[in-house]
Design an enzyme around this catalytic site. Structure first.
Site, short mmCIF file in Angstrom:
data_model
loop_
_atom_site.label_atom_id
_atom_site.label_comp_id
_atom_site.label_asym_id
_atom_site.label_seq_id
_atom_site.Cartn_x
_atom_site.Cartn_y
_atom_site.Cartn_z
CG HIS A 74 12.06 29.67 -41.89
ND1 HIS A 74 13.41 29.87 -42.01
CD2 HIS A 74 11.86 29.17 -40.64
CE1 HIS A 74 14.02 29.50 -40.90
NE2 HIS A 74 13.09 29.07 -40.05
CE LYS A 101 -28.86 25.26 -37.70
NZ LYS A 101 -28.91 26.63 -37.13
CD GLU A 103 -21.79 25.00 -51.17
OE1 GLU A 103 -21.51 26.17 -51.49
OE2 GLU A 103 -22.79 24.71 -50.46
N GLY A 120 -23.63 28.20 -36.96
CA GLY A 120 -22.70 27.22 -37.52
C GLY A 120 -21.30 27.33 -36.97
NE ARG A 121 -20.15 33.62 -37.00
CZ ARG A 121 -21.33 33.83 -37.60
NH1 ARG A 121 -21.78 32.96 -38.49
NH2 ARG A 121 -22.05 34.91 -37.32
CD GLU A 130 -19.93 32.48 -41.62
OE1 GLU A 130 -19.67 32.12 -42.79
OE2 GLU A 130 -20.32 31.70 -40.74
CE LYS A 185 -25.54 29.26 -49.57
NZ LYS A 185 -25.78 28.99 -48.12
#
Length: 555
Positions: free
Chosen positions: A383, A206, A212, A266-267, A352, A511
């Site tokens: 399993h 954005k 990152e 964002g999510r 979040e 951050k």
């Protein structure tokens, strides 16, 4: 604002818990032949069987009343109406507007946002068509064969999940790659598979400043420029961003920058331009089908009575287990390989959004809020960790998700898959008593002494809750509905807990500290005050990677 524990419905539910917490679901099923039919909901191609929960009609009524008393109808209307329900950032949460079809206005700050949404969607459609049809060519005149999405968080998880789930609908020429980890091994692995002349990079950020994402984007740019010129970047890099200046400085033609807005979290962003990789892979028509599926769930959530409202029912069942049974985790277990990325997507969406201890009014909650969400494909889980779910000491509610459609599966495979998911739900509910275990062992020919010694290990307490979510098939329409279902579930729980589901301040502190630590690791900043553990870790890194003069090996 009201405190949920003070509401009449909360007090009634506390009494319901005391009266029923030792009741076994076996007994409720035996006493109520219509239970399975009554505890069932359908929305389009999504079906919810919630009969295998530790509830009765009284509990459901009180859960519905808790949603009502908590203000869910009012907050729901505020969200759809564009009010600034994200109170800490003074923003609306209008992800629902992104999938609204038609021209009905949706306003925030006095502006109708729908024309902008339609314009960006049309721009995405034109670009996707050009790439998919072969009209968009790389700098050597070759068609695009690989798309690399570089993003993180919601800019990665949503597109990755949807492209994985809808792989049968993907363009046969396009190979989709997703890079989010700043660990160079992930990007290096992708770059080893692709060719510069036929690769398109989508840089999703954005602000176009996310550390990152920009680190990976710059590395990809350097890799590309080893065999191409600066002018060629415009043919191989596009941006999903709001920062025109930074995008242009990178070398991307801002005509190929796809915008979204601060009222898109964002999510919750896969419906926006962040979904460009989805549209590139599936095509505009299928992307629109996905939007239509989400709108179908939006309309159900907006209009259905709370007691028969699928997102509300799932949300309030979660409240029941988290706040009254003390369940701290929730399992997402899809029984379909196409959905293997879905648990991670829901993990971010839920944790979040609702992983917070502070209420909207700034006070501490003083009660449990969002659960730890985790998961894996159910067949693999059987399993691995299902042992704990069946016989462990934790109560872990689970969503078991499966498609009824075989989707061209190999003969016999889908029946085995469905037999397992249906049987697991029954086993979680029924369990196995000591008498049943003993009779079973004796029938196998075991002598009584040996059977009696083994019986305690063969007992399953049962009474462990599951929601069975069935999709008619895994297609764009139903995937849109499924994601919207969970979005609204998370929202409802946030309303009941009185927290803001649309901010994420918890990602900031680490951050901020990382910027200082990075400068210390690189030697561009003298040692700063830290705790003794952190200082030791920094010294260890510098001893391993720096020359005696203090110059670090930067690769």
């Amino acid at each position: 604002m009201s405190h949920p524990t003070d509401l009449p419905a909360w007090q009634q539910l506390a009494q319901d818990y005391r009266e029923t917490c030792r009741t076994h679901m076996r007994d409720w099923f035996a006493q109520d032949p219509q239970r399975a039919e009554r505890y069932w909901l359908d929305v389009g191609g999504i079906h919810l069987d919630f009969a295998k929960n530790r509830i009765n009609d009284t509990i459901l009524r009180h859960l519905t009343e808790l949603a009502e008393q908590s203000g869910v109808p009012e907050q729901r209307a505020a969200m759809f109406g564009g009010e600034k329900i994200n109170t800490t950032e003074q923003r609306a949460a209008l992800h629902t507007a992104l999938r609204r079809r038609g021209d009905a206005p949706v306003c925030t700050d006095g502006e109708n946002v729908m024309p902008k949404i339609h314009a960006v969607l049309a721009k995405m459609g034109r670009f996707a068509h050009a790439v998919r049809s072969g009209q968009w060519l790389g700098h050597t005149g070759q068609v695009i064969t690989d798309v690399v999405n570089i993003g993180i968080g919601g800019s990665d998880l949503g597109p990755l999940m949807m492209c994985s789930a809808l792989k049968p609908y993907g363009h046969p020429r396009l190979n989709m790659h997703f890079v989010s980890n700043v660990d160079g091994m992930q990007l290096a692995g992708v770059l080893a598979k692709v060719h510069p002349a036929t690769t398109l990079f989508v840089i999703a950020s954005k602000t176009f400043t996310t550390q990152e994402t920009l680190t990976n984007a710059k590395t990809a740019r350097e890799w590309f420029l080893r065999g191409a010129g600066e002018a060629d970047i415009a043919k191989h890099f596009v941006a999903v961003s709001t920062n025109h200046e930074a995008v242009a400085a990178f070398g991307i033609d801002t005509a190929h920058m796809f915008e979204f807005w601060d009222w898109v979290g964002g999510r919750y962003s896969l419906w926006s331009a962040i979904g460009l990789p989805i549209m590139l892979y599936l095509g505009e028509d299928n992307f629109v089908k996905m939007l239509e599926g989400a709108q179908l769930m939006d309309e159900h959530f907006a209009c259905a009575p709370l007691a028969r409202n699928m997102p509300v029912v799932l949300a309030m069942l979660g409240i029941w287990y988290i706040n009254f049974y003390g369940a701290s985790t929730h399992l997402i277990a899809p029984y379909d390989q196409l959905l293997h990325r879905f648990p991670k997507f829901i993990q971010q969406l839920d944790m979040e959004s609702n992983g917070k201890q502070t209420r909207k009014d700034g006070t501490l909650a003083g009660y449990a809020t969002g659960p730890i969400v985790w998961g894996e494909t159910g067949i693999n889980g059987q399993h691995a960790f299902f042992q704990l779910l069946h016989q462990g000491t934790h109560l872990t509610p689970a969503d078991l998700i499966v498609s009824l459609d075989k989707q061209g599966n190999l003969p016999g495979h889908h029946e085995i898959l469905l037999s397992n998911v249906f049987a697991q739900a029954e086993a979680f509910m029924r369990g196995k008593t000591a008498a049943e275990a003993r009779a079973e062992l004796l029938a196998q020919g075991m002598d009584e002494a040996a059977a009696d010694a083994l019986v305690p290990h063969k007992v399953f307490s049962g009474n462990r809750p599951t929601n069975m979510i069935l999709l008619d098939k895994i297609d764009p329409l139903n995937m849109g509905s499924l994601v919207a279902l969970y979005e609204h579930k998370v929202f409802v729980q946030g309303v009941v807990w009185g927290i803001n589901s649309f901010d994420q301040w918890g990602v900031e502190l680490g951050k901020q500290l990382a910027g200082t630590v990075l400068a210390e690791l690189n030697g561009t900043l003298a040692a700063q005050p830290h705790d003794a553990s952190t200082m030791r870790l920094i010294r260890l890194y510098r001893r391993a990677n720096c020359e005696t003069d203090g110059t670090c090996h930067l690769f």
